[in-house]
Design a protein around this motif. Structure first.
Motif, PDB file in Angstrom:
ATOM      1  N   SER A  55      -4.296 -11.122  15.311  1.00  0.00           N
ATOM      2  CA  SER A  55      -4.926 -12.387  15.721  1.00  0.00           C
ATOM      3  C   SER A  55      -6.412 -12.217  16.037  1.00  0.00           C
ATOM      4  O   SER A  55      -7.124 -13.201  16.151  1.00  0.00           O
ATOM      5  N   THR A  56      -6.898 -10.982  16.192  1.00  0.00           N
ATOM      6  CA  THR A  56      -8.351 -10.816  16.317  1.00  0.00           C
ATOM      7  C   THR A  56      -8.803  -9.738  15.330  1.00  0.00           C
ATOM      8  O   THR A  56      -8.061  -8.782  15.059  1.00  0.00           O
ATOM      9  N   SER A  57     -10.015  -9.891  14.815  1.00  0.00           N
ATOM     10  CA  SER A  57     -10.486  -8.990  13.755  1.00  0.00           C
ATOM     11  C   SER A  57     -10.784  -7.590  14.277  1.00  0.00           C
ATOM     12  O   SER A  57     -10.898  -6.650  13.501  1.00  0.00           O
ATOM     13  N   ILE A  58     -10.910  -7.439  15.600  1.00  0.00           N
ATOM     14  CA  ILE A  58     -11.203  -6.102  16.127  1.00  0.00           C
ATOM     15  C   ILE A  58      -9.941  -5.355  16.567  1.00  0.00           C
ATOM     16  O   ILE A  58     -10.010  -4.236  17.048  1.00  0.00           O
ATOM     17  N   SER A  59      -8.752  -5.998  16.394  1.00  0.00           N
ATOM     18  CA  SER A  59      -7.502  -5.277  16.668  1.00  0.00           C
ATOM     19  C   SER A  59      -7.199  -4.376  15.461  1.00  0.00           C
ATOM     20  O   SER A  59      -7.563  -4.710  14.337  1.00  0.00           O
ATOM     21  N   PHE A  60      -6.508  -3.297  15.716  1.00  0.00           N
ATOM     22  CA  PHE A  60      -6.218  -2.311  14.661  1.00  0.00           C
ATOM     23  C   PHE A  60      -5.494  -2.947  13.464  1.00  0.00           C
ATOM     24  O   PHE A  60      -4.502  -3.639  13.639  1.00  0.00           O
ATOM     25  N   TRP A  61      -5.971  -2.679  12.258  1.00  0.00           N
ATOM     26  CA  TRP A  61      -5.454  -3.321  11.046  1.00  0.00           C
ATOM     27  C   TRP A  61      -4.329  -2.569  10.342  1.00  0.00           C
ATOM     28  O   TRP A  61      -3.825  -3.027   9.319  1.00  0.00           O
ATOM     29  N   GLY A  62      -4.012  -1.364  10.816  1.00  0.00           N
ATOM     30  CA  GLY A  62      -2.991  -0.575  10.112  1.00  0.00           C
ATOM     31  C   GLY A  62      -3.652   0.413   9.164  1.00  0.00           C
ATOM     32  O   GLY A  62      -4.802   0.212   8.752  1.00  0.00           O
ATOM     33  N   PHE A  63      -2.914   1.473   8.805  1.00  0.00           N
ATOM     34  CA  PHE A  63      -3.492   2.536   7.978  1.00  0.00           C
ATOM     35  C   PHE A  63      -3.359   2.257   6.486  1.00  0.00           C
ATOM     36  O   PHE A  63      -3.713   3.103   5.668  1.00  0.00           O
ATOM     37  N   GLY A  64      -2.800   1.105   6.103  1.00  0.00           N
ATOM     38  CA  GLY A  64      -2.744   0.722   4.687  1.00  0.00           C
ATOM     39  C   GLY A  64      -1.968   1.712   3.844  1.00  0.00           C
ATOM     40  O   GLY A  64      -0.938   2.258   4.259  1.00  0.00           O
ATOM     41  N   ILE A  65      -2.510   1.992   2.659  1.00  0.00           N
ATOM     42  CA  ILE A  65      -1.798   2.810   1.667  1.00  0.00           C
ATOM     43  C   ILE A  65      -1.521   4.233   2.194  1.00  0.00           C
ATOM     44  O   ILE A  65      -0.497   4.834   1.884  1.00  0.00           O
ATOM     45  N   GLY A  66      -2.424   4.725   3.052  1.00  0.00           N
ATOM     46  CA  GLY A  66      -2.202   6.046   3.668  1.00  0.00           C
ATOM     47  C   GLY A  66      -0.948   6.024   4.524  1.00  0.00           C
ATOM     48  O   GLY A  66      -0.139   6.955   4.508  1.00  0.00           O
ATOM     49  N   GLY A  67      -0.765   4.928   5.260  1.00  0.00           N
ATOM     50  CA  GLY A  67       0.424   4.774   6.097  1.00  0.00           C
ATOM     51  C   GLY A  67       1.697   4.705   5.260  1.00  0.00           C
ATOM     52  O   GLY A  67       2.742   5.249   5.642  1.00  0.00           O
ATOM     53  N   THR A  90      -0.642  -9.635  -2.666  1.00  0.00           N
ATOM     54  CA  THR A  90       0.012  -9.170  -3.904  1.00  0.00           C
ATOM     55  C   THR A  90      -0.405  -7.735  -4.257  1.00  0.00           C
ATOM     56  O   THR A  90       0.389  -6.976  -4.806  1.00  0.00           O
ATOM     57  N   ARG A  91      -1.649  -7.351  -3.918  1.00  0.00           N
ATOM     58  CA  ARG A  91      -2.107  -5.982  -4.225  1.00  0.00           C
ATOM     59  C   ARG A  91      -1.263  -4.950  -3.501  1.00  0.00           C
ATOM     60  O   ARG A  91      -1.098  -3.824  -3.974  1.00  0.00           O
ATOM     61  N   HIS A  92      -0.731  -5.313  -2.331  1.00  0.00           N
ATOM     62  CA  HIS A  92       0.058  -4.352  -1.560  1.00  0.00           C
ATOM     63  C   HIS A  92       1.367  -3.999  -2.275  1.00  0.00           C
ATOM     64  O   HIS A  92       1.898  -2.909  -2.086  1.00  0.00           O
ATOM     65  N   ILE A  93       1.876  -4.937  -3.087  1.00  0.00           N
ATOM     66  CA  ILE A  93       3.125  -4.635  -3.836  1.00  0.00           C
ATOM     67  C   ILE A  93       2.834  -3.484  -4.818  1.00  0.00           C
ATOM     68  O   ILE A  93       3.601  -2.527  -4.924  1.00  0.00           O
ATOM     69  N   ASP A  94       1.695  -3.573  -5.493  1.00  0.00           N
ATOM     70  CA  ASP A  94       1.319  -2.498  -6.433  1.00  0.00           C
ATOM     71  C   ASP A  94       1.038  -1.201  -5.684  1.00  0.00           C
ATOM     72  O   ASP A  94       1.391  -0.117  -6.153  1.00  0.00           O
ATOM     73  N   ASP A  95       0.403  -1.321  -4.511  1.00  0.00           N
ATOM     74  CA  ASP A  95       0.120  -0.112  -3.711  1.00  0.00           C
ATOM     75  C   ASP A  95       1.426   0.584  -3.328  1.00  0.00           C
ATOM     76  O   ASP A  95       1.538   1.806  -3.430  1.00  0.00           O
ATOM     77  N   ARG A  97       4.329   0.345  -4.848  1.00  0.00           N
ATOM     78  CA  ARG A  97       4.969   0.881  -6.065  1.00  0.00           C
ATOM     79  C   ARG A  97       4.325   2.220  -6.456  1.00  0.00           C
ATOM     80  O   ARG A  97       5.009   3.189  -6.787  1.00  0.00           O
ATOM     81  N   TYR A  98       3.000   2.261  -6.369  1.00  0.00           N
ATOM     82  CA  TYR A  98       2.266   3.468  -6.742  1.00  0.00           C
ATOM     83  C   TYR A  98       2.664   4.650  -5.831  1.00  0.00           C
ATOM     84  O   TYR A  98       3.019   5.727  -6.304  1.00  0.00           O
ATOM     85  N   VAL A  99       2.641   4.400  -4.511  1.00  0.00           N
ATOM     86  CA  VAL A  99       2.981   5.482  -3.566  1.00  0.00           C
ATOM     87  C   VAL A  99       4.455   5.867  -3.729  1.00  0.00           C
ATOM     88  O   VAL A  99       4.802   7.049  -3.694  1.00  0.00           O
ATOM     89  N   HIS A 100       5.287   4.867  -3.915  1.00  0.00           N
ATOM     90  CA  HIS A 100       6.728   5.106  -4.106  1.00  0.00           C
ATOM     91  C   HIS A 100       6.942   6.088  -5.270  1.00  0.00           C
ATOM     92  O   HIS A 100       7.688   7.055  -5.159  1.00  0.00           O
ATOM     93  N   GLN A 101       6.240   5.845  -6.392  1.00  0.00           N
ATOM     94  CA  GLN A 101       6.384   6.723  -7.561  1.00  0.00           C
ATOM     95  C   GLN A 101       5.845   8.116  -7.254  1.00  0.00           C
ATOM     96  O   GLN A 101       6.455   9.124  -7.613  1.00  0.00           O
ATOM     97  N   CYS A 102       4.716   8.187  -6.563  1.00  0.00           N
ATOM     98  CA  CYS A 102       4.114   9.503  -6.242  1.00  0.00           C
ATOM     99  C   CYS A 102       5.009  10.310  -5.312  1.00  0.00           C
ATOM    100  O   CYS A 102       5.214  11.502  -5.515  1.00  0.00           O
ATOM    101  N   VAL A 103       5.554   9.640  -4.301  1.00  0.00           N
ATOM    102  CA  VAL A 103       6.342  10.359  -3.278  1.00  0.00           C
ATOM    103  C   VAL A 103       7.757  10.654  -3.782  1.00  0.00           C
ATOM    104  O   VAL A 103       8.370  11.657  -3.422  1.00  0.00           O
ATOM    105  N   GLY A 104       8.284   9.755  -4.612  1.00  0.00           N
ATOM    106  CA  GLY A 104       9.633   9.974  -5.155  1.00  0.00           C
ATOM    107  C   GLY A 104      10.739   9.686  -4.155  1.00  0.00           C
ATOM    108  O   GLY A 104      11.802  10.289  -4.221  1.00  0.00           O
ATOM    109  N   PHE A 105      10.502   8.773  -3.206  1.00  0.00           N
ATOM    110  CA  PHE A 105      11.542   8.383  -2.242  1.00  0.00           C
ATOM    111  C   PHE A 105      12.721   7.755  -2.989  1.00  0.00           C
ATOM    112  O   PHE A 105      12.535   6.845  -3.805  1.00  0.00           O
ATOM    113  N   GLU A 106      13.937   8.242  -2.708  1.00  0.00           N
ATOM    114  CA  GLU A 106      15.090   7.776  -3.496  1.00  0.00           C
ATOM    115  C   GLU A 106      15.864   6.643  -2.854  1.00  0.00           C
ATOM    116  O   GLU A 106      16.768   6.078  -3.458  1.00  0.00           O
TER     117      GLU A 106
END
Ligand code: PEP
Ligand code: MN
Length: 291
Positions: A55-67, A90-95, A97-106
């Motif tokens: 709710s505020t722009s200065i609150s932590f946004w999360g680590f994104g694709i690294g997370g 929508t970009r996060h869905i691709d992100d 998918r990309y990490v999922h393929q790299c990590v190989g989580f089953e």
């Protein structure tokens, strides 16, 4: 009557036991320690936010694709069955998918849309793939379940197409995603100056209404309603009484741990109390489903 819904190798719905999801509000570098502690305590479905709507722009946004990478590596190392994570765009869905393929989580990844970030483009994109089941949270300002049911249709119908006269085109090969879970997470009914102990007003009756009007499994989120961990228990109980298919509880390391939560720490159940949460769900399942 609720359908049986498959989430990876697990099934929920139609008289099957309630499944608990436990995990941090927000993924941090310490997530592998937390996930291994959860796995040791028998948690098989976990949650973790990597992109955080704030709710505020200065609150932590999360680590994104690294997370996403930390979370999926931790899930893989601990043979977690299902991971719930939020996508805001929508970009996060691709992100993912990309990490999922790299990590190989089953295991299975369920993508969720948060209470305040639902939009048509994101819902259509989630409906145009069926690799990842979807969980939708209702908006805290919704006054009925109808907007949530309507949003679910954007996913279950997938991307719709019309011809140049505006007539709907019927394509037999049309991709769509029928696995949608609906999450009940409390309503914002507060008058501006009103003090209240809970963060949101509990709406467990929505679980029953959703069961009456849809076939989608229902998830009950007591953590975001409670706002403080000591209130989570009674709200979890109020939800369980309505027999949701899934319950989702936020957790964190114990209070005296040096690792501080970056979001929603006050409502997180300390890891030492997670076995009691699981016991509560287990006893509920024994009583209602005989397992
Ligand atoms: C969450 O689940 O961490 C969250 C931010 O919830 P909501 O979208 O319901 O506020
Ligand atoms: Mn949270």
């Amino acid at each position: 009557m609720m359908a049986i819904v498959k989430i990876g190798h697990d099934t929920i719905g139609c008289g099957l036991p309630c499944q608990p999801i436990v995990g941090p509000c927000t993924v941090t570098r310490d997530v592998s320690d937390l996930v291994s502690m959860l796995a040791d305590r028998g948690v098989m479905w976990i949650r973790g936010g990597c992109w955080k709507p704030r709710s505020t722009s200065i609150s932590f946004w999360g680590f994104g694709i690294g997370g996403v990478e930390w979370l999926l590596r931790a899930a893989r190392a601990n043979t977690i069955k299902t991971v719930f994570m939020e996508v805001m765009d929508t970009r996060h869905i691709d992100d993912v998918r990309y990490v999922h393929q790299c990590v190989g989580f089953e295991g299975t990844i369920v993508l969720w849309v948060g209470a305040r970030t639902s939009n048509q483009t994101l819902l259509e994109a989630l409906g145009s793939q069926d690799e990842y089941p979807v969980m939708l949270k209702h908006h805290p300002w919704d006054t009925t379940i109808d907007p949530l049911l309507t949003r679910a249709q954007f996913v279950t119908n997938g991307e719709m197409k019309w011809d140049d006269t505006g007539a709907l085109l019927v394509d037999p090969d049309h991709e769509q995603n029928s696995t949608v879970l609906l999450c009940v997470r409390g309503l914002d009914k507060r008058a501006p100056d009103q003090h209240r102990p809970l963060r949101f007003s509990p709406n467990p009756e929505w679980i029953t209404e959703l069961h009456e009007r849809s076939l989608h499994p229902v998830v009950w989120d007591p953590s975001h309603i409670a706002g403080r961990s000591e209130f989570v228990w009674q709200i979890l109980r109020a939800g369980l009484n309505r027999q949701p298919e899934v319950v989702m509880v936020e957790c964190w390391f114990d209070r005296d741990d040096h690792r501080k939560a970056l979001c929603d720490g006050d409502q997180a159940i300390p890891i030492s109390q997670v076995p009691s949460i699981l016991k509560m769900v287990k006893e509920h399942n024994a009583l209602h489903y005989g397992v």
